[in-house]
Design a protein around this motif. Structure first.
Motif, PDB file in Angstrom:
ATOM      1  N   GLY A   1      -8.792  10.296  -5.923  1.00  0.00           N
ATOM      2  CA  GLY A   1      -8.658  10.502  -7.357  1.00  0.00           C
ATOM      3  C   GLY A   1      -7.321  11.047  -7.805  1.00  0.00           C
ATOM      4  O   GLY A   1      -7.154  11.391  -8.980  1.00  0.00           O
ATOM      5  N   LYS A   2      -6.346  11.110  -6.888  1.00  0.00           N
ATOM      6  CA  LYS A   2      -5.038  11.688  -7.211  1.00  0.00           C
ATOM      7  C   LYS A   2      -3.932  10.646  -7.129  1.00  0.00           C
ATOM      8  O   LYS A   2      -4.186   9.461  -6.890  1.00  0.00           O
ATOM      9  N   GLY A   3      -2.724  11.095  -7.349  1.00  0.00           N
ATOM     10  CA  GLY A   3      -1.577  10.209  -7.359  1.00  0.00           C
ATOM     11  C   GLY A   3      -1.012   9.936  -5.980  1.00  0.00           C
ATOM     12  O   GLY A   3      -1.540  10.360  -4.959  1.00  0.00           O
ATOM     13  N   LEU A   4       0.095   9.207  -5.979  1.00  0.00           N
ATOM     14  CA  LEU A   4       0.755   8.808  -4.742  1.00  0.00           C
ATOM     15  C   LEU A   4       1.750   9.880  -4.300  1.00  0.00           C
ATOM     16  O   LEU A   4       2.432  10.486  -5.135  1.00  0.00           O
ATOM     17  N   GLU A   5       1.830  10.075  -2.991  1.00  0.00           N
ATOM     18  CA  GLU A   5       2.789  11.021  -2.424  1.00  0.00           C
ATOM     19  C   GLU A   5       3.432  10.385  -1.195  1.00  0.00           C
ATOM     20  O   GLU A   5       2.744  10.043  -0.233  1.00  0.00           O
ATOM     21  N   TRP A   6       4.754  10.214  -1.245  1.00  0.00           N
ATOM     22  CA  TRP A   6       5.477   9.750  -0.069  1.00  0.00           C
ATOM     23  C   TRP A   6       5.444  10.860   0.979  1.00  0.00           C
ATOM     24  O   TRP A   6       5.685  12.026   0.665  1.00  0.00           O
TER      25      TRP A   6
ATOM     26  N   SER B   1      -5.389  -3.395 -17.014  1.00  0.00           N
ATOM     27  CA  SER B   1      -6.003  -2.078 -16.793  1.00  0.00           C
ATOM     28  C   SER B   1      -5.695  -1.617 -15.374  1.00  0.00           C
ATOM     29  O   SER B   1      -6.022  -2.294 -14.397  1.00  0.00           O
ATOM     30  N   ALA B   2      -5.063  -0.488 -15.277  1.00  0.00           N
ATOM     31  CA  ALA B   2      -4.595   0.004 -13.975  1.00  0.00           C
ATOM     32  C   ALA B   2      -3.949   1.360 -14.191  1.00  0.00           C
ATOM     33  O   ALA B   2      -3.800   1.831 -15.324  1.00  0.00           O
ATOM     34  N   THR B   3      -3.553   1.971 -13.075  1.00  0.00           N
ATOM     35  CA  THR B   3      -2.717   3.163 -13.144  1.00  0.00           C
ATOM     36  C   THR B   3      -1.303   2.760 -12.751  1.00  0.00           C
ATOM     37  O   THR B   3      -1.108   2.047 -11.757  1.00  0.00           O
ATOM     38  N   TYR B   4      -0.342   3.219 -13.521  1.00  0.00           N
ATOM     39  CA  TYR B   4       1.059   2.866 -13.310  1.00  0.00           C
ATOM     40  C   TYR B   4       1.826   4.107 -12.854  1.00  0.00           C
ATOM     41  O   TYR B   4       1.641   5.197 -13.404  1.00  0.00           O
ATOM     42  N   TYR B   5       2.664   3.918 -11.839  1.00  0.00           N
ATOM     43  CA  TYR B   5       3.457   5.004 -11.287  1.00  0.00           C
ATOM     44  C   TYR B   5       4.933   4.626 -11.280  1.00  0.00           C
ATOM     45  O   TYR B   5       5.289   3.480 -11.002  1.00  0.00           O
ATOM     46  N   CYS B   6       5.759   5.605 -11.526  1.00  0.00           N
ATOM     47  CA  CYS B   6       7.187   5.450 -11.268  1.00  0.00           C
ATOM     48  C   CYS B   6       7.525   6.167  -9.962  1.00  0.00           C
ATOM     49  O   CYS B   6       6.788   7.060  -9.524  1.00  0.00           O
ATOM     50  N   GLN B   7       8.630   5.762  -9.356  1.00  0.00           N
ATOM     51  CA  GLN B   7       9.103   6.404  -8.116  1.00  0.00           C
ATOM     52  C   GLN B   7      10.620   6.324  -8.079  1.00  0.00           C
ATOM     53  O   GLN B   7      11.186   5.259  -8.334  1.00  0.00           O
ATOM     54  N   GLN B   8      11.257   7.443  -7.774  1.00  0.00           N
ATOM     55  CA  GLN B   8      12.714   7.431  -7.653  1.00  0.00           C
ATOM     56  C   GLN B   8      13.109   7.244  -6.197  1.00  0.00           C
ATOM     57  O   GLN B   8      12.450   7.749  -5.280  1.00  0.00           O
TER      58      GLN B   8
ATOM     59  N   VAL C   1      11.616   2.582  -9.445  1.00  0.00           N
ATOM     60  CA  VAL C   1      10.679   1.466  -9.298  1.00  0.00           C
ATOM     61  C   VAL C   1       9.386   1.816 -10.029  1.00  0.00           C
ATOM     62  O   VAL C   1       9.014   2.989 -10.129  1.00  0.00           O
ATOM     63  N   TRP C   2       8.746   0.800 -10.569  1.00  0.00           N
ATOM     64  CA  TRP C   2       7.441   0.945 -11.217  1.00  0.00           C
ATOM     65  C   TRP C   2       6.391   0.211 -10.386  1.00  0.00           C
ATOM     66  O   TRP C   2       6.594  -0.923  -9.968  1.00  0.00           O
ATOM     67  N   PHE C   3       5.262   0.895 -10.173  1.00  0.00           N
ATOM     68  CA  PHE C   3       4.135   0.319  -9.461  1.00  0.00           C
ATOM     69  C   PHE C   3       2.922   0.229 -10.375  1.00  0.00           C
ATOM     70  O   PHE C   3       2.736   1.056 -11.259  1.00  0.00           O
ATOM     71  N   GLN C   4       2.095  -0.748 -10.071  1.00  0.00           N
ATOM     72  CA  GLN C   4       0.780  -0.893 -10.699  1.00  0.00           C
ATOM     73  C   GLN C   4      -0.269  -0.734  -9.605  1.00  0.00           C
ATOM     74  O   GLN C   4      -0.148  -1.365  -8.547  1.00  0.00           O
ATOM     75  N   GLN C   5      -1.280   0.092  -9.837  1.00  0.00           N
ATOM     76  CA  GLN C   5      -2.351   0.241  -8.867  1.00  0.00           C
ATOM     77  C   GLN C   5      -3.701   0.063  -9.549  1.00  0.00           C
ATOM     78  O   GLN C   5      -4.020   0.786 -10.491  1.00  0.00           O
ATOM     79  N   LYS C   6      -4.472  -0.866  -9.036  1.00  0.00           N
ATOM     80  CA  LYS C   6      -5.832  -1.077  -9.521  1.00  0.00           C
ATOM     81  C   LYS C   6      -6.812  -0.375  -8.584  1.00  0.00           C
ATOM     82  O   LYS C   6      -6.497  -0.151  -7.406  1.00  0.00           O
ATOM     83  N   PRO C   7      -7.982  -0.013  -9.088  1.00  0.00           N
ATOM     84  CA  PRO C   7      -8.941   0.766  -8.281  1.00  0.00           C
ATOM     85  C   PRO C   7      -9.245   0.112  -6.941  1.00  0.00           C
ATOM     86  O   PRO C   7      -9.536  -1.091  -6.875  1.00  0.00           O
ATOM     87  N   GLY C   8      -9.166   0.902  -5.899  1.00  0.00           N
ATOM     88  CA  GLY C   8      -9.496   0.427  -4.557  1.00  0.00           C
ATOM     89  C   GLY C   8      -8.443  -0.460  -3.921  1.00  0.00           C
ATOM     90  O   GLY C   8      -8.663  -1.007  -2.838  1.00  0.00           O
TER      91      GLY C   8
END
Lengths: 123, 106
Positions: A42-47, B83-90, B34-41
């Motif tokens: 249920g949490k975010g991503l962590e490198w 519909s998803a969760t979007y993440y940025c990453q440096q 970078v931008w990521f899209q993550q769908k459940p599971g």
């Protein structure tokens, strides 16, 4: 097609150890930086950690430095993560992730991911 | 370490809408985002790298931009499958760091 298959997860007691493995196929394993990225439920991503695609330099998140060790065996196309002194907050789904471009001096960002292996640290 | 502050943490929108997600870096990271899209599971999927370069096969409805240390992901013509969760990453410097994520509900 690129495939990354993780294994080695499971239930371990606090203070214990686990070794994760990731077998890669469909690409030149030696040429790409490889990484471990985790996601607690249920949490975010962590490198977590990565190894260079050019000179085998290794890199770690502060949260795991001194406890985790990343390595790879080119002959087996396998990436490893040795995890020692495990804590409850290390519980997560651990993904193996391949950098997008070959030959990068440091891990940058991830184009191909495995399905993940679940690590649970609990007594 | 570079902190990535992403906002909002969640949003709800309708089919056909345009939404904007913002990621602020704690220091200059040039265009190394970078931008990521993550769908459940599912594992995350890279949409955009270099702040604005679309990955092959990603529809042009996804657009990335940068103004200083503020990065924006714009999604137009929203569809239910967005519909998803979007993440940025440096990836300017180590340790690599992610934003906290934005859950988009359609």
């Amino acid at each position: 097609d690129v495939q990354l298959v993780e294994s080695g997860g499971g239930l371990v007691q606090p203070g214990g150890s686990l070794r994760l493995s990731c077998v890669g196929s469909g690409f030149s394993f030696r040429d790409y930086a490889m990484n471990w990225v985790r996601q607690a439920p249920g949490k975010g991503l962590e490198w977590v950690s990565g190894v260079s695609g050019s000179d085998d330099s290794v890199y770690y998140a502060d949260s795991v430095k001194g406890r985790f060790t990343i390595s790879r065996d080119i002959s087996k196309n396998t990436l490893y993560l040795q995890m020692n002194s495990l804590r409850a907050d290390d519980s997560a789904l651990y993904y193996c992730a391949k950098d997008q471009f070959p030959g990068t001096p440091k891990p940058f960002f991830f184009h191909d991911w495995g399905q993940g292996t679940l690590v649970t640290v609990s007594s | 370490d570079i902190q990535m502050t992403q906002s909002p943490s969640s949003l709800s929108a309708s089919v056909g809408d345009v939404v904007t997600i913002t990621c602020r870096a704690s220091q200059d990271i040039d265009n190394y985002l970078v931008w990521f899209q993550q769908k459940p599971g599912k594992a995350p999927k890279s949409l955009i790298y270099g702040a604005s370069t679309l990955q092959n096969g990603v529809p042009s409805k996804f657009r990335g931009s940068r103004s200083g240390t503020v990065f924006t992901l714009t999604i137009s013509s929203l569809r239910p499958e967005d519909s998803a969760t979007y993440y940025c990453q440096q990836y300017n410097s180590h340790p690599l760091t992610f934003g906290g994520g934005t859950k988009v509900e359609i």
